[in-house]
Design a protein around this motif. Structure first.
Motif: not given
Length: 198
Positions: A70, A73-75, A78-79, A82-83, A86
């Motif tokens: 997680a 993937w978020d890195y 970005p948010f 990647s929702r 996450l």
């Protein structure tokens, strides 16, 4: 010369009495559990199996990998992008923690030692000894349960020892190992039978 000093240090460590704070229930329980392990592995020569602990570590490892996935993937994405990943990782993490709780409470059941009495000829299956213990909060009673089985098909035999911790500790908090091992050996011998009967 260096090897002699290492051997001397090892001997002193083995003969040095185990000392704990008698009012710390966790420390007392851990000292007694370690004394049980010592008796089974050193006196009886049983081989300790770490399969239960490996299962717990495996579940924890998968949960940590999900958290790292997680994070990575978020890195990379970005948010907003990647929702979904996450959400998936968080749901799977809590699902794994549920399995972990079930594993520790219903499968592991407080077992701190699984010892294998291996057949020297290698023909008969291993005799499996399981030891679990507990001390209730604000209580002085140490409860040790031993369970032995020869194979999954045959029923297991079990025994219990329940005594006050004051029986095995002196006023200064030193564990009276010989006294504890004598009582534990008595319980072990009452459960042990010739391998043919198992």
């Amino acid at each position: 010369m260096a090897s002699k000093s290492k051997d001397k240090e090892k001997e002193e460590k083995e003969t040095k009495p185990i000392k704990v704070d008698k009012w710390d229930g966790s420390a007392v329980k851990n000292a007694l559990d370690d004394a049980v392990k010592e008796l089974f592995t050193k006196k009886y020569g049983y081989k300790e199996s770490h399969a239960l602990m490996d299962g717990r570590l495996g579940l924890s490892g998968v949960a940590v990998c999900l958290a790292l996935l997680a994070l990575a993937w978020d890195y990379i994405y970005p948010f907003p992008q990647s929702r979904m990943m996450l959400i998936f990782c968080v749901v799977m993490y809590f699902f794994l923690m549920g399995i972990f709780t079930i594993y520790t409470n219903y499968y592991e059941k407080g077992i701190f030692l699984v010892a294998l009495d291996k057949d020297k000829a290698g023909i008969d299956p291993d005799i499996i000894w399981e030891a679990s213990s507990s001390i209730k909060r604000f209580d002085d009673m140490y409860i040790l349960k031993l369970c032995v089985r020869g194979s999954r098909k045959k029923p297991a035999r079990s025994g219990e020892m329940k005594k006050s911790i004051a029986t095995w500790f002196d006023e200064r908090g030193n564990l009276l190992t010989d006294l504890f091992h004598k009582e534990l050996s008595r319980l072990h011998d009452s459960l042990a039978k010739p391998k043919k009967d198992m």
